[in-house]
Design a protein around this motif. Structure first.
Motif, PDB file in Angstrom:
ATOM      1  N   THR A 127       0.777  -1.211  -0.022  1.00 54.91           N
ATOM      2  CA  THR A 127      -0.034   0.121  -0.002  1.00 54.91           C
ATOM      3  C   THR A 127       0.885   1.408   0.140  1.00 54.91           C
ATOM      4  O   THR A 127       2.263   1.215   0.217  1.00 54.91           O
ATOM      5  CB  THR A 127      -1.116   0.134   1.261  1.00 54.91           C
ATOM      6  OG1 THR A 127      -0.201  -0.002   2.443  1.00 54.91           O
ATOM      7  CG2 THR A 127      -1.840  -1.180   1.020  1.00 54.91           C
ATOM      8  N   THR A 133      -5.377  -2.783   4.285  1.00 53.53           N
ATOM      9  CA  THR A 133      -6.664  -2.756   3.575  1.00 53.53           C
ATOM     10  C   THR A 133      -7.517  -3.699   4.095  1.00 53.53           C
ATOM     11  O   THR A 133      -7.294  -4.502   5.357  1.00 53.53           O
ATOM     12  CB  THR A 133      -6.349  -3.252   2.183  1.00 53.53           C
ATOM     13  OG1 THR A 133      -5.842  -4.799   2.422  1.00 53.53           O
ATOM     14  CG2 THR A 133      -5.067  -2.739   1.495  1.00 53.53           C
ATOM     15  N   GLU A 187      -6.991   1.526   0.598  1.00 50.86           N
ATOM     16  CA  GLU A 187      -6.721   1.256   2.028  1.00 50.86           C
ATOM     17  C   GLU A 187      -7.233   2.100   2.942  1.00 50.86           C
ATOM     18  O   GLU A 187      -7.836   3.359   2.433  1.00 50.86           O
ATOM     19  CB  GLU A 187      -4.977   1.415   2.141  1.00 50.86           C
ATOM     20  CG  GLU A 187      -4.578   2.902   1.475  1.00 50.86           C
ATOM     21  CD  GLU A 187      -3.099   2.815   1.367  1.00 50.86           C
ATOM     22  OE1 GLU A 187      -2.563   3.097   2.499  1.00 50.86           O
ATOM     23  OE2 GLU A 187      -2.604   2.854   0.489  1.00 50.86           O
TER      24      GLU A 187
END
Length: 782
Positions: free
Chosen positions: A199, A205, A595
């Motif tokens: 991410t 996430t 995210e």
């Protein structure tokens, strides 16, 4: 959890018995009643033209043989009055029983495609048109899967990886957040270690991670459902990963030990009570990813660790009932320590000490029981919780994040066959939802979220087929009710009709049309956003409700031979009620997010559209070789609050995969060896990205993206070649071993992950995805 390591080794030493030779056994049941089916003819062969052995099920529906050499076989089941069933790629090995629990449907039942898998009495919702079977054997054979079914799915059409540090999936233009995970029939929290892997903001996430929470050695028949799923599958607009854990061996104790550069893997299974046919299956893993770092593989300079313990127990009840109890528990962490010498600092990250930890637990039970003739009922329940914590300290900043998501689920599935033409399934999925999160910087509150709610999904589906079995119609209704019960309450409801029509054109070809309505909740942290100082509402995003879509797909299937399947499919999806900016007119849409991140006040007015074509050819592993080739051409667009249609972040435009392998086998007295070479070439279009606003980034001393025109920059194409080389030995009747070398990105191509502003260098930098990642492993089964 290190104590589990010692306990499992003690179990291995105390329970070892001599294993049987290349033993294949199992049971065949009626898919509607669960009753055993005697007299089923079973043909086994290594190629479609050669039947090396034929056996028949006994009065109890059981079958058994020791008459075959180790290797891969096609298993064909047939009996008058039942639809024939093909199960390819059945592997027999020394020291390890191969057990099949097979369900046969009554004659004439027409499925979307040739059935190549079998679930015990088909104890789940009806089969989906876009179902991608994911087997334990494939995760151990396909290159660079790291024994992860999500990474295995990348070899199939319509599916691509968002970043090769994680198993995040973009499916037919939908983002990773559109994927849900289901275990043993219950929707669960994100079942992955290291959910922050790959991410941009190093935040977790809700749908992916560095590696699956449990070993693929535990997998039973599992699937990724994409596109038009039938009633019974909901809260997922992109895909649903439907996983099951296999039952342990009820006849003898068996053990597996695997050591590799990514971890140690120990498994034990066997009978708890032979007389009553109770069994257990347990697996423990401990990571050794640090060995890859010592070999020069860069994971951003982070020290990565994970460990997990998984258990499943099966109990035979009275009058054909079956109980299961299962649990999966895992911990993971990645720690970044800045260089000890200031002269080694090369980027802004080197100024920080970063500590991320994740803890996940899933526990549940299920009960299946036949209810007289042609009926059965399955009840399941599970509790799943994941907690993620992150602390970053350096450059005068102290960031702290702490979030917990919990789901308590209950599922009921009822199935009734009225006659050879009509069948009913109905059920209920309900979830108790919980989320609590906080994020601070230097003690100041950046995010404060809390949520308690329920998601209830009743459903029913009717299946009808013509007398000749040429036509089948499956009509269903799926509903969803969302309620937030504490704080500012909110409610939403969705009614979702589903339809699948299948027409058999001839013995080799079929055509299927599927259409329906679908809905999905946004990630829980969006609804949970709490702003007590707000003059409008302390919970600005609780009225968002469901994001909805209409989907239609048309598939043609050609089964030219038992080992070959060709498919082509057209698909279209229109998304409505997507969260977009509510206070301004701009290009933002939650469809492009993956995210945890604090959002502005949102409004459910966004749109999306995905359309495309998939082509695929698959040859199962017979005669020593296999092939899987496919391509997907598509377009994915979205509309923000400004009403302008733009390229979605996930609009790759094309995905192409070629996976192939060859195995050479040599036989000696009391010993057999096999050498295999498998490869996979992937080529996908680059993701779209927002340009970095250099002036704003300099002023903020942090990356600021210019989203005024959405994701307007297309990154370079993604290309990756993976290889797997292995040697397998079957030694007498007692054991088999496999030594394998996997190489991810063997060409060492520098694929782009994203671009960002680095305050230390004062420049916009490019973050690359992983280079060459080797994984050497040795596996012993006995």
């Amino acid at each position: 959890m290190k104590v589990y390591n010692s306990l499992l080794f003690i179990a291995l030493l105390g329970l070892v018995q001599e294993a049987a030779a290349q033993r294949l056994r199992g049971v065949v049941r009626d898919a509607d009643s669960g009753a055993p089916v005697p007299g089923v003819h079973i043909s086994l062969g290594k190629t479609e033209d050669i039947d090396e052995l034929a056996i028949t099920t006994d009065e109890a529906g059981d079958f058994y043989t020791e008459g075959l050499k180790p290797g891969y076989y096609l298993c064909f089941f047939s009996l008058e009055g039942y639809e024939p069933l093909l199960i390819p790629e059945v592997r027999l090995a020394s020291g390890k029983e191969t057990i099949l629990d097979v369900a046969l449907r009554s004659s004439g039942t027409l499925l979307p495609d040739v059935t190549i898998k079998a679930s015990p009495a088909d104890r789940r919702a009806l089969q989906a048109l876009g179902e991608i079977p994911l087997t334990r054997e494939q995760t151990q054979r396909f290159p660079a899967t790291f024994f992860d079914p999500a990474r295995l799915a990348l070899a199939y059409p319509g599916v691509a990886n968002t970043d090769d540090q994680a198993n995040g999936l973009t499916i037919r233009g939908n983002g990773p957040s559109s994927v849900r995970w289901r275990l043993e029939g219950i929707d669960v929290v994100n079942p992955n270690h290291l959910p922050n892997a790959g991410t941009f903001g190093d935040r977790p996430t809700t749908s992916s991670g560095g590696v699956l929470l449990f070993s693929a050695q535990l997998l039973d028949n599992s699937s990724l459902l994409i596109g038009s799923a039938p009633a019974g599958y909901g809260d997922a607009l992109g895909g649903l990963m439907d996983m099951s854990l296999r039952a342990g061996n009820r006849e003898q104790h068996e053990f597996t030990a695997q050591a590799g550069l990514i971890g140690l893997d120990l498994a034990a299974e066997g009978p708890l009570d032979k007389k009553h046919r109770h069994s257990y299956l347990a697996n423990y893993r401990y990571s050794t990813v640090g060995l890859l770092g010592q070999m020069g593989v860069s994971f951003g300079g982070e020290k990565i660790n994970f460990n997990d313990l998984s258990v499943k127990m099966n109990f035979s009840g009275k009058k054909g009932g079956q109980w299961t109890v299962f649990g999966v528990f895992g911990e993971s962490s990645n720690v970044f320590t800045p260089p000890g010498d200031s002269t080694d600092i090369t980027e802004y990250k080197d100024l920080f000490t970063i500590d991320f930890t994740s803890t996940t637990g899933i526990a549940g039970a299920s009960y299946w029981k036949p209810l007289g003739r042609d009926m059965w009922l399955k009840l399941s329940t599970a509790l799943s919780v994941q907690t993620n914590k992150r602390k970053a300290n350096g450059a005068g900043l102290l960031d702290y994040d702490d979030n917990t998501e919990g789901r308590g689920g209950f599922s009921a599935v009822f199935s009734k066959k009225f006659n050879d033409q009509n069948r009913l399934q109905a059920g209920l999925n309900t979830q108790l939802l919980h989320y609590k999160g906080v994020a601070t910087r230097n003690g100041l509150n950046l995010y404060d979220g809390r949520l308690d709610g329920t998601l209830t999904q009743p459903w029913a589906a009717w299946e009808w087929r013509s007398r000749g079995g040429q036509t089948a119609v499956r009509a269903g209704l799926h509903a969803a009710f969302f309620n937030i019960s504490k704080g500012q309450t909110s409610n939403d409801a969705s009614g979702e009709p589903r339809l699948l029509v299948t027409q058999r054109l001839n013995k080799k070809q079929s055509l299927a049309l599927a259409l329906g309505l679908y809905s999905q909740l946004s990630p829980l942290w969006v609804y949970a956003d709490y702003r007590p100082a707000s003059s409008v509402s302390p919970y600005p995003n609780r009225d968002l409700g469901f994001t909805r879509s209409q989907q239609v797909s048309l598939r043609h299937t050609w089964q030219g031979a038992e080992s070959w399947v060709l498919k082509s499919e057209l698909f279209y999806q229109r998304i409505t009620d997507a969260p977009v900016s509510g206070s301004t007119s701009d290009a933002f849409s939650l469809l492009n997010s993956s995210e945890i991140n604090r959002m502005s006040v949102l409004s459910a007015q966004g749109l999306g559209e995905n359309k495309g074509l998939e082509l695929s050819a698959e040859r199962y592993l017979t005669g020593g070789w296999f092939l899987l080739a496919n391509t997907t051409l598509y377009d994915a667009r979205y509309q923000g609050s400004d009403g302008v249609w733009r390229n979605s972040r996930w609009n790759l435009r094309h995905i192409a995969n070629l996976t192939a392998g060859k195995e050479w086998q040599r036989d000696w007295p009391e010993r057999q060896r096999a050498f295999g070479l498998n490869g996979r070439l992937s080529w996908a279009g680059g993701q779209y990205a927002a340009p970095v606003d250099s002036l704003a980034s300099v002023a903020a001393q942090a990356t600021v993206y210019d989203l005024s025109d959405g994701y307007s920059l297309r990154q370079p194409d993604f290309v990756r070649l993976d290889l797997r080389v292995y040697w397998r030995r079957n030694i007498g009747a007692r054991r088999n071993s496999t030594f394998a070398m996997d190489f991810q990105n063997v060409s060492i191509r520098k694929n782009v992950a994203y671009r960002y502003y680095d305050p230390y260098t004062g420049r916009v930098e490019t973050k690359e995805q992983l280079g060459l990642v080797p994984n050497l492993s040795w596996r012993l089964e006995f």
